[in-house]
Design an enzyme around this catalytic site. Structure first.
Site, short mmCIF file in Angstrom:
data_model
loop_
_atom_site.label_atom_id
_atom_site.label_comp_id
_atom_site.label_asym_id
_atom_site.label_seq_id
_atom_site.Cartn_x
_atom_site.Cartn_y
_atom_site.Cartn_z
CE LYS A 177 30.76 1.76 -34.79
NZ LYS A 177 30.76 3.00 -35.58
CG HIS A 308 26.16 9.09 -38.51
ND1 HIS A 308 26.24 10.13 -37.59
CD2 HIS A 308 26.80 8.04 -37.95
CE1 HIS A 308 26.91 9.72 -36.53
NE2 HIS A 308 27.26 8.46 -36.71
#
Length: 375
Positions: A177, A308
């Site tokens: 991230k 996802h």
């Protein structure tokens, strides 16, 4: 119209809350838009027929929306009773029209998703085939990458340890991230991970929609040297023009789509050429039925596919996509099921179990907040 002798006899719904061991933070938390995530709400649907066939499916929601998905599913599930379970596309439309006043995207179709996945699971079980084989598989395994070890709440030392552990387990790529308010911190984190992994390990980054257009352009250029597989969600999910400009300007592919909640929204993204890698989420767009419609659009445009989350469903759908895809590894859902997916040599193996290949665990029953059944 040709019909089969079998009919749907009952639909059972469960609202299940999966607690996370550690509160999870991505860039949306660091920019003050969300709080750390502590649990995930699941809507499970179990459908049974007069002849004894069964199917299971699920949808999910993070932070908010779980009670709404469950409530909507309760309102529409009765429309399936007495129907031929094989007519999945027609039943999807019937369920959609049952809730037409609240639209054809978002929460309303996410409630349908659990029911739709259960119908596909049942159909594959009736054929004694894994769902991927029923759909027409292009491969028996799919490249997989890990996301759960790279969140921003973890210090960089832990991220590096998590990456090593994932690779030792057989996972093929690592995603971390980014999107912090201090872009220098993002670049330092990326540099450390790349140096730790070496040049050969596939590496992705995910900004979770937290950059504006100038920042995304600068960061995209700064990250080119790291040979990333993709930069994910650099901009707001609905900024198709901005994503298209980045995709045209950068060598690094742009990935997005997970936050879109219908085939129509994805079609607009594809029309704008806003993604090199499209990342639909079957539970978020309404299940397997709409996912297949979207996959046909994406394949026509020769887009890469990387669904996802929800690897238990998406492994099958990715295996049936013509172009070599990726599937996202999250171990978070494993306590909900009795089965485990096998990973080897950087790839996730399609199980030989019929259907999507999962059954609910005793732990899932303990985490169940509400149940409802209609006959």
């Amino acid at each position: 119209m040709m019909t089969s002798a079998d009919r749907i006899a009952r639909v059972r719904l469960s609202s299940v809350y999966l607690p996370l061991d550690t509160p999870v933070s991505d860039a949306k938390v660091l920019t003050g838009r969300q709080r750390p995530m502590t649990e995930i709400a699941f809507l499970f649907a179990e459908i049974g027929t007069e002849q004894g066939h069964e199917g299971i499916g699920f949808a999910y929601s993070k932070r908010a929306g779980g009670p709404g998905q469950y409530a909507h599913a309760k309102e529409i599930a009765g429309n399936l009773v007495g129907e031929d379970p094989n007519d999945i596309a027609r039943l999807w439309d019937k369920l959609c029209w049952a809730g037409a006043s609240v639209g054809r995207s978002g929460l309303s179709v996410q409630a349908i998703a659990a029911l739709d996945v259960a119908l596909w699971d049942m159909k594959a079980k009736r054929a004694s085939l894994p769902l991927a084989k029923l759909l027409g598989a292009h491969r028996d395994s799919v490249r997989c990458y890990n996301t759960s070890g790279g969140f921003l709440h973890a210090p960089i030392e832990q991220v590096l340890d998590n990456a090593s552990a994932a690779l030792e387990r057989g996972i093929g790529g690592i995603k971390i991230k980014v999107g912090q308010p201090d872009t220098r911190a993002d670049l330092a984190r990326l540099k450390a991970v790349r140096e730790h992994l070496g040049e050969q390990v596939p590496l992705m980054v995910d900004a979770n929609q937290q950059w504006d257009r100038p920042t995304a352009a600068r960061m995209g250029r700064a990250m080119e040297e790291y040979g990333l597989v993709w930069i994910e969600e650099p901009l707001d999910a609905y900024d198709h023009a901005g994503h298209a400009a980045l995709a045209a300007a950068l060598d690094t592919p742009i990935a997005t789509g997970e936050m879109l909640t219908s085939v129509g929204e994805h079609a607009e993204l594809i029309r704008a050429r806003g993604a090199d890698v499209i990342q639909p989420d079957a539970p978020r767009i309404g299940g397997v039925t709409p996912f297949l419609r979207l996959a046909a659009l994406a394949e026509h445009e020769k887009l890469q596919l990387a669904p996802h989350f929800a690897m238990e469903i998406h492994l099958h759908l990715a295996a049936a996509y013509a172009l070599e895809p990726w599937v996202e590894h999250f171990e978070w859902l494993e306590p909900l099921f009795n089965e485990r997916l096998e990973i080897r040599d950087g790839r996730m193996l399609v199980p030989d179990r019929p259907g999507i290949g999962v059954t609910l665990s005793e732990q899932a029953a303990k985490w169940t907040a509400e149940r409802y059944e209609t006959t």
